[in-house]
Write a protein that holds these residues in place. Sequence first.
Motif: not given
Length: 209
Positions: A3-6, A28-34, A79-83, A85-89
């Motif tokens: 579970r990935v939050v961006v 192997p990953a899914e975006i669960v929230a931004v 959200l219980q993310p595993d990972i 990802c900072l993307a222009g944060y």
Amino acid sequence: AKRVVVFISGGGSNMLALADACAAPDSPAEIVAVISDKAEAAGLAKAKARGIPTFAFERKNYDGKAEHEAAILAALDELQPDILCLAGYMRLISGAFIGRYDGRILNIHPSLLPLFAGLHTHQRAIDAGMKIAGCTVHFVTEGMDEGPIIAQAAVPVLGTDTAEKLAARLLGVEHKLYPLALKLVAEGMVRMEGGRAILSPVAQTSLAD
Ligand code: GAR
């Protein structure tokens, strides 16, 4: 899938590249929230259009950095993310926050780190007379743009380049590199250990091809 939050602050083109890659059936990953620190970030609408849940936490709505981060951490608890990802944060994350997700936060920076950490990276690369520029995906640690490097890619710097032209050329490469780096981490092919990004021998072989 992991579970990935961006996290974004702006246009969200890297977020979209990650979302596209994660939409593949074998991802192997899914975006669960931004999550954005800017309610008007253009990337939020793009995420919503793809059906990805979005959250805005504006810094000005909180008394201090700790309160701002506490609100974000509370949302992440749900959200219980595993990972992450900072993307222009465009905000520094505190050590306390990083400690909650140690070795599980990725960032992309538009330079060949450790060169040109911080802001105005493209102009600084041009001013230094660099003939190549590049981007870096790294694990986030407390020092800004200092964490262990997961992957890098390079592009030529042309004599006619402005910061804007170089940034646009580089962005296209970022959109390939970040999904690759996320895949490696999500598959457990790369992990942070002892202040280094350790690549499994299997991943090293496939990257050399
Ligand atoms: C990207 O070039 C990213 O590397 C950079 O901001 C841009 C965001 O674009 N990140 C940083 O400078 C972090 N210090 P995007 O919102 O279209 O992905």
